[in-house]
Design a protein around this motif. Structure first.
Motif, short mmCIF file in Angstrom:
data_model
loop_
_atom_site.label_atom_id
_atom_site.label_comp_id
_atom_site.label_asym_id
_atom_site.label_seq_id
_atom_site.Cartn_x
_atom_site.Cartn_y
_atom_site.Cartn_z
N ASN A 153 0.81 -1.22 0.00
CA ASN A 153 0.00 0.00 0.00
C ASN A 153 0.85 1.28 0.00
O ASN A 153 0.53 2.24 -0.69
N ALA A 154 1.92 1.27 0.79
CA ALA A 154 2.78 2.46 0.85
C ALA A 154 3.40 2.77 -0.51
O ALA A 154 3.47 3.92 -0.94
N ASP A 155 3.82 1.72 -1.22
CA ASP A 155 4.41 1.90 -2.54
C ASP A 155 3.37 2.36 -3.57
O ASP A 155 3.66 3.19 -4.43
N ILE A 156 2.16 1.81 -3.45
CA ILE A 156 1.08 2.23 -4.36
C ILE A 156 0.75 3.70 -4.13
O ILE A 156 0.58 4.47 -5.09
N ALA A 157 0.68 4.09 -2.86
CA ALA A 157 0.37 5.48 -2.52
C ALA A 157 1.42 6.42 -3.14
O ALA A 157 1.07 7.45 -3.74
N LYS A 158 2.66 6.04 -3.01
CA LYS A 158 3.74 6.86 -3.56
C LYS A 158 3.65 6.92 -5.09
O LYS A 158 3.77 7.99 -5.69
N GLU A 159 3.43 5.78 -5.72
CA GLU A 159 3.32 5.69 -7.18
C GLU A 159 2.16 6.53 -7.72
O GLU A 159 2.29 7.20 -8.73
N MET A 160 1.02 6.49 -7.02
CA MET A 160 -0.16 7.19 -7.49
C MET A 160 -0.27 8.62 -6.96
O MET A 160 -1.14 9.37 -7.39
N GLY A 161 0.58 8.96 -6.00
CA GLY A 161 0.53 10.30 -5.42
C GLY A 161 -0.70 10.52 -4.55
O GLY A 161 -1.28 11.61 -4.55
N ILE A 162 -1.10 9.47 -3.83
CA ILE A 162 -2.25 9.57 -2.93
C ILE A 162 -1.84 9.02 -1.57
O ILE A 162 -0.77 8.46 -1.42
N SER A 163 -2.72 9.17 -0.59
CA SER A 163 -2.41 8.68 0.76
C SER A 163 -2.64 7.17 0.84
O SER A 163 -3.35 6.60 0.02
N GLU A 164 -2.05 6.58 1.88
CA GLU A 164 -2.26 5.14 2.10
C GLU A 164 -3.73 4.86 2.41
O GLU A 164 -4.27 3.82 2.03
N LYS A 165 -4.38 5.79 3.10
CA LYS A 165 -5.81 5.63 3.40
C LYS A 165 -6.62 5.58 2.11
O LYS A 165 -7.58 4.81 1.99
N ALA A 166 -6.24 6.43 1.14
CA ALA A 166 -6.93 6.43 -0.15
C ALA A 166 -6.71 5.10 -0.87
O ALA A 166 -7.63 4.56 -1.50
N VAL A 167 -5.51 4.54 -0.75
CA VAL A 167 -5.22 3.24 -1.34
C VAL A 167 -6.13 2.19 -0.69
O VAL A 167 -6.75 1.37 -1.39
N GLU A 168 -6.22 2.21 0.64
CA GLU A 168 -7.08 1.25 1.34
C GLU A 168 -8.53 1.40 0.92
O GLU A 168 -9.23 0.40 0.71
N ARG A 169 -8.99 2.66 0.79
CA ARG A 169 -10.38 2.88 0.35
C ARG A 169 -10.59 2.35 -1.07
O ARG A 169 -11.62 1.72 -1.36
N ASN A 170 -9.63 2.60 -1.94
CA ASN A 170 -9.73 2.11 -3.32
C ASN A 170 -9.78 0.58 -3.36
O ASN A 170 -10.56 -0.01 -4.11
N MET A 171 -8.95 -0.07 -2.54
CA MET A 171 -8.94 -1.53 -2.51
C MET A 171 -10.25 -2.07 -1.94
O MET A 171 -10.81 -3.03 -2.48
N THR A 172 -10.73 -1.45 -0.88
CA THR A 172 -12.00 -1.88 -0.28
C THR A 172 -13.12 -1.75 -1.30
O THR A 172 -13.93 -2.66 -1.47
N ARG A 173 -13.15 -0.62 -2.00
CA ARG A 173 -14.19 -0.39 -3.00
C ARG A 173 -14.05 -1.40 -4.15
O ARG A 173 -15.04 -1.96 -4.62
N SER A 174 -12.81 -1.64 -4.59
CA SER A 174 -12.56 -2.60 -5.68
C SER A 174 -13.06 -3.98 -5.29
O SER A 174 -13.76 -4.65 -6.07
#
Length: 191
Positions: A153-174
């Motif tokens: 998640n931390a690497d995804i957040a960095k790659e996409m320029g978003i927060s880790e929380k946003a990554v978690e929300r995106n994964m939960t929604r997906s």
């Protein structure tokens, strides 16, 4: 069962380390690939393969294989992976993610042995592609970076320029969308 397998199993039952090494050399690479399908973590993959071969050695004198040796080893790897995913589900903070992997693994295993399995797997893959197309762009990108690239998640957040929380929300929604879209395939599996 192939003569090679029969001969090696007879020798293995007598405690032949050479027979064990021949079996290991013959099936190791294939079993690694099968375990990698279920698990992204290289250490866990290696642990599963090691456990399967250790169990083969420990049970060598009592082993009764009613299929081919390859089928026995493949099934052992699948079962070990599913067991490990089950344990991870209980301890991992991303339980939804692990449950989805577990359901997928159980589903694939349950249909792998029958003649309809190939057709069902193809249909499931098509449904999965359709379901992935229904994901919002950011959710799809997050999901692909996690699943296809194996990123944390931390690497995804960095790659996409978003927060880790946003990554978690995106994964939960997906995962919520995928569960809904694939419910007819996953609903028969009870955890």
């Amino acid at each position: 069962m192939a003569n090679f397998d029969q001969d090696q199993l007879k020798q293995l039952a007598k405690g032949s380390s050479k027979a064990f090494q021949l079996i290991f050399d013959r099936y190791y690479s294939e079993l690694i690939h099968i375990a990698e399908y279920y698990m992204k973590d290289a250490k866990q993959v290696e642990d599963v393969i090691q456990d399967v071969f250790l169990q083969l050695w420990e049970k060598r004198s009592k082993l009764k294989i009613h299929t081919t040796l390859r089928a026995y080893l493949v099934r052992s790897v699948q079962n070990k992976c599913i067991d490990k995913l089950r344990r991870n589900t209980l301890s991992d903070k991303y339980q939804d993610d692990q449950k989805f992997k577990l359901r997928e693994a159980i589903l694939m295993q349950s249909y792998a042995d029958n003649s309809l399995g190939v057709l069902y797997e193809k249909e499931l893959k098509e449904k999965l592609v359709d379901a992935l197309e229904k994901l919002p762009e950011k959710c799809l990108m997050t999901f692909q970076l996690s699943r296809d690239e194996g990123m944390k998640n931390a690497d995804i957040a960095k790659e996409m320029g978003i927060s880790e929380k946003a990554v978690e929300r995106n994964m939960t929604r997906s995962l919520k969308i995928l569960r809904r879209e694939l419910s007819e395939y996953l609903s028969s599996i009870v955890l």
